[in-house]
Write a protein that holds these residues in place. Structure first.
Motif, short mmCIF file in Angstrom:
data_model
loop_
_atom_site.label_atom_id
_atom_site.label_comp_id
_atom_site.label_asym_id
_atom_site.label_seq_id
_atom_site.Cartn_x
_atom_site.Cartn_y
_atom_site.Cartn_z
N UNK A 257 52.76 29.41 35.75
CA UNK A 257 52.15 28.19 35.24
C UNK A 257 50.88 28.50 34.45
N UNK A 258 50.24 29.66 34.75
CA UNK A 258 49.06 30.06 34.00
C UNK A 258 49.46 31.22 33.11
N UNK A 259 49.40 31.01 31.80
CA UNK A 259 50.00 31.98 30.88
C UNK A 259 49.28 33.32 30.90
N UNK A 260 47.93 33.34 30.89
CA UNK A 260 47.23 34.59 30.65
C UNK A 260 47.00 35.43 31.90
N UNK A 261 46.66 34.81 33.02
CA UNK A 261 46.25 35.62 34.17
C UNK A 261 46.96 35.27 35.47
N UNK A 262 47.82 34.28 35.47
CA UNK A 262 48.51 33.87 36.68
C UNK A 262 47.53 33.50 37.80
N UNK A 263 46.48 32.79 37.45
CA UNK A 263 45.54 32.31 38.45
C UNK A 263 44.62 33.39 39.00
N UNK A 264 44.57 34.55 38.39
CA UNK A 264 43.69 35.63 38.83
C UNK A 264 42.44 35.63 37.98
N UNK A 265 41.27 35.52 38.63
CA UNK A 265 40.00 35.55 37.91
C UNK A 265 39.22 36.81 38.29
N UNK A 276 33.87 56.24 36.46
CA UNK A 276 33.29 55.24 35.56
C UNK A 276 34.29 54.64 34.58
N UNK A 277 35.31 55.41 34.18
CA UNK A 277 36.27 54.87 33.22
C UNK A 277 37.27 53.92 33.86
N UNK A 278 37.39 54.00 35.17
CA UNK A 278 38.39 53.23 35.92
C UNK A 278 37.86 51.82 36.22
N UNK A 279 38.57 50.77 35.78
CA UNK A 279 38.12 49.41 36.05
C UNK A 279 38.43 48.98 37.49
N UNK A 280 37.39 48.80 38.27
CA UNK A 280 37.50 48.32 39.65
C UNK A 280 36.75 46.99 39.73
N UNK A 281 37.40 45.96 40.27
CA UNK A 281 36.82 44.62 40.14
C UNK A 281 36.96 43.81 41.42
N UNK A 282 36.20 42.71 41.44
CA UNK A 282 36.35 41.67 42.46
C UNK A 282 37.16 40.54 41.84
N UNK A 283 38.21 40.13 42.54
CA UNK A 283 39.14 39.14 42.01
C UNK A 283 39.29 37.95 42.94
N UNK A 284 39.48 36.78 42.35
CA UNK A 284 39.90 35.64 43.16
C UNK A 284 41.30 35.23 42.72
#
Length: 593
Positions: A257-265, A276-284
Motif C-alpha cells: 500500500x506504500x509504494x516507496x518504503x512499505x511503511x518503513x521509516x 563507516x561505509x555500511x549504512x546502519x540505521x534506526x527504523x520504525x
C-alpha cells in the motif's frame, strides 16, 4: 630541502592475496578433491586474487568510499527517507554478487565443497570490502531460510534473486532482530504483527508495527524480522519470523500500500567508530506489510540458520582482515631498510620473530574457521554425520567468538610492525582494526556466544564427541612426525582431560567464557595437527613448517594462560560471583564475600 630530494622510501607491494598467502592454498588443497581444486578452483582463486589487488582495490579507494547519507525530506517538506550510499560501496557489492557471493553456495556446483570455494573468495576480498559482506552475509542467511522454510512463492520469486549473479536484479537482505528493550535478548521484542486475513503467492500477509534499533542492511531489498504474534508475557515463544519487501520495484510487485518504503521509516543513521561505509540505521515499522516465514510463534528457531551463517561470516571477516594486515606487514619488511640502509627488516631476527607470532595466530584462526566452513558445507548438502552436525553446532559460536577476540590483537601487532607508518590511515590497518572490533559485538558478544556454547554442550555426550574427534586426529600421527611433536601432543592430551573435568556437572556459569577460549585453542590446534599429518604424509613442500606451527601453537603462552584461567574459575567458583561484584561495584553492597 624539497620533498622530492633526499631519502625516498620504497613502496611495498602486497602481491596476489591468494598465491602469496602462507596458509590458504595448502589448506584448500587438502580439503578439496584434487580434480576440482587443480582444474577449476585454484585457477579461479588465482584470477580473483589478481582482481582484488587491481579492480576491487580501486573500487575501495578513499575517494570512492564515503559514509552513507540520509535525506529524510525533499525540498517540499515531504518525508522521503532517501538513503544515499557511495559509488565505491555500490561497486563493491555489485562485484561480489557478480563473483557469485552468495550465489556459489546455492548453485552447489561443487557440492559440499561449494562453501569452501565461496568463502575462500570472500576471504581474500574481505580486507578490501569495507564490510560489504555484512549485508551479503545476511543475504546468504536469508537465502538459506527461504530455501528451508519459505513458501513456494518465496522460493520461486525471492530465492533466485537473493542468490543472483546479476547486480541489476539481485536482492540484498537485512536481518532485523535488535530492539531497544532487549538488545540481544529478543524475548522483549515490542514489534507486533497482526494478520491481515489475506494471502498471495508469497504466503500469509501481516501488518507489522514497531521499532528496530539496529539495521545493518538499510539499503537492502527485503528484510527478515522478528515480530510478536503471541502475548507479551510469552517472551521469545511468542515471536514469529517475517519477510518484509522494501524497495519500490518489490513493493509494486507485491502490491504494497506504500509504494516507496512499505511503511518503513529511517529515523537516523548510527554514528559508529568503524564500518563507516555500511549504512546502519534506526527504523520504525508502521503498518508494514510482511509475509510469515515458517510456523507461527517459532520465529527464534526459524531465524537460527541466519544467525549460524552470519556467525561464520563474522569469523571470515575477522581473519580475512588479519590476513590483509599481515600481508602489509610482511610486504613492508621486504622493502624497509635500517642500519643506514644496510639491512632489510626481513633480515632482523627480532622483527621477523614478531611477524612469526602474528603469522602463527593467523594460521591457527584460518584452519579453525575453514574447519567450520567444511562442516557447514557438509551439513547443507546432507552428507554430514550426526557427530559432524553436533560439532558444527558447537563450533559455530566458538569460531565467531575466538576469531573476533584473537584477530584484532594480532592486527595491532601488524600495525606496530610498520612503526609510525602503520598508524597512518593510508595503510588501511587502522580501518581494518576499527571494522574488526565490531565482530566482537555483532551476531553476539563473546559472553552471549559463551552461553550459547554451554547450551550446545548441555548433553555431556557432545563434549565427549569433540574429545573423541580430537583423539582420532592425534592417533593418525605417523611415527616420523610424532617424534617432532610428541611433547606438544602430550600437552594437548592433558588439556583435553582438563576440558572434560571442567564440564563435570553441574557446570558453573562463570566457566562459559574461559571455556570458549580454551576450546578455541584446542580445536585450532587439532586442525593444525591434522594439516601437519597430511603435509608430512604427502611430503608437501614446507611440511616441517606445518609441524612447527602446531608445536608452537600448543606451547603458546596464551594457550597455557587459557588453561590456567579455566582451572582458576573452577577452583574459585564459590567466591567468584561475590568478589567480582565487590571489585566492580564496591564492597558496601556485597558485604559477605
Amino acid at each position: 630541502m624539497l620533498v622530492e630530494q633526499g631519502f625516498q622510501q620504497v613502496p611495498f607491494q602486497e602481491g596476489n592475496p591468494y598465491t602469496q598467502d602462507p596458509a590458504l592454498p595448502s589448506l584448500l588443497r587438502r580439503l578439496i578433491p584434487p580434480r576440482l581444486f587443480n582444474e577449476e578452483i585454484e585457477l579461479e582463486l588465482e584470477r580473483f586474487g589478481a582482481e582484488v589487488i587491481t579492480t576491487i582495490r580501486a573500487q575501495s579507494r578513499g575517494d570512492r568510499i564515503s559514509p552513507p547519507k540520509l535525506v529524510q525530506y525533499d525540498n517540499w517538506g515531504r518525508r522521503i527517507d532517501e538513503l544515499q550510499t557511495s559509488e565505491g560501496w555500490r561497486s563493491l557489492k555489485a562485484t561480489a554478487q557478480r563473483e557469485g557471493i552468495p550465489g556459489i553456495f546455492y548453485e552447489r556446483k561443487y557440492r559440499e565443497h561449494s562453501r569452501l570455494f565461496g568463502f575462500a573468495k570472500a576471504f581474500i576480498m574481505v580486507g578490501d570490502s569495507h564490510e560489504v559482506f555484512c549485508p551479503l552475509s545476511m543475504t546468504d542467511g536469508a537465502a538459506r531460510v527461504v530455501e528451508l522454510l519459505g513458501t513456494e512463492g518465496m522460493k520461486k520469486d525471492v530465492l533466485p534473486r537473493l542468490i543472483s549473479r546479476n547486480p541489476s536484479s539481485a536482492f540484498v537482505a537485512g536481518q532485523w532482530m535488535t530492539e531497544r528493550p532487549g538488545g540481544s535478548d529478543v524475548s522483549q521484542t515490542e514489534t507486533k504483527a497482526q494478520s491481515l486475513g489475506d494471502s498471495d503467492s508469497l504466503g500469509s500477509k501481516y501488518s507489522l508495527d514497531g521499532f528496530k534499533w539496529f539495521s545493518s542492511a538499510t539499503d537492502g531489498d527485503i528484510a527478515l524480522a522478528l515480530a510478536r504474534t503471541g502475548p507479551a508475557d510469552s517472551g521469545s515463544r511468542g515471536l514469529s519470523l517475517f519477510l518484509i519487501p522494501l524497495r519500490e520495484a518489490l513493493n509494486n510487485r507485491f502490491g504494497s500500500s506504500t509504494i516507496s518504503t512499505n511503511g518503513v521509516r529511517v529515523h537516523r543513521l548510527k554514528n559508529k567508530i568503524g564500518t563507516h561505509a555500511l549504512p546502519t540505521a534506526e527504523l520504525s515499522l508502521e503498518q508494514t506489510t510482511a509475509y510469515l516465514v515458517g510456523p507461527l510463534n517459532e520465529g527464534v528457531n526459524n531465524i537460527i540458520p541466519v544467525l549460524n551463517i552470519t556467525r561464520i561470516w563474522s569469523a571470515i571477516s575477522s581473519v580475512g582482515g588479519l590476513r590483509k594486515c599481515l600481508a602489509i606487514a610482511t610486504a613492508y619488511a621486504n622493502v624497509r631498510r635500517i642500519d643506514g640502509g644496510k639491512r632489510l627488516l626481513r633480515d632482523v631476527p627480532l622483527h621477523v620473530a614478531q611477524l612469526a607470532s602474528i603469522n602463527l595466530v593467523y594460521r591457527a584462526l584460518t584452519h579453525l574457521v575453514f574447519g567450520a566452513v567444511t562442516l557447514l558445507g557438509r551439513v547443507e548438502c546432507g552428507v554430514a554425520s550426526v557427530e559432524e552436525q553436533n560439532r558444527l553446532r558447537m563450533f559455530t559460536p566458538i569460531v565467531k567468538g575466538f576469531a573476533a577476540e584473537k584477530a584484532v590483537t594480532a592486527m595491532e601487532e601488524a600495525m606496530a610492525a610498520l612503526g609510525g607508518q602503520g598508524y597512518m590511515e593510508e595503510t588501511d590497518i587502522g580501518r581494518l582494526i576499527r571494522d574488526g572490533l565490531v565482530e566482537r559485538i555483532w551476531e553476539g558478544t563473546t559472553t552471549v556466544l559463551s552461553l550459547d556454547l554451554l547450551r550446545s554442550t548441555t548433553n555431556p555426550a557432545r563434549l565427549k564427541e569433540f574429545v573423541s574427534w580430537s583423539y582420532s586426529i592425534i592417533l593418525m600421527c605417523p611415527p616420523g612426525l610424532l617424534k617432532a611433536v610428541q611433547a606438544a601432543i602430550q600437552s594437548l592430551q592433558g588439556r583435553l582431560d582438563s576440558l572434560l573435568a571442567a564440564f563435570l556437572h553441574p557446570v558453573p556459569p562463570l566457566i562459559a567464557r574461559p571455556s570458549l577460549m580454551f576450546i578455541g585453542y584446542i580445536a585450532s590446534a587439532i586442525y593444525l595437527l591434522e594439516h601437519a599429518i597430511w603435509s608430512h604424509s604427502r611430503g608437501e613442500e614446507g611440511y616441517e613448517i606445518d609441524a612447527e606451527v602446531f608445536r608452537r601453537w600448543v606451547n603458546d603462552g596464551s594457550f597455557v594462560a587459557a588453561e590456567q584461567d579455566l582451572d582458576r574459575i573452577r577452583s574459585e567458583v564459590k567466591f567468584a560471583d561475590a568478589s567480582n561484584s565487590a571489585i566492580v561495584f564496591g564492597k558496601r553492597d556485597h558485604a559477605k564475600l
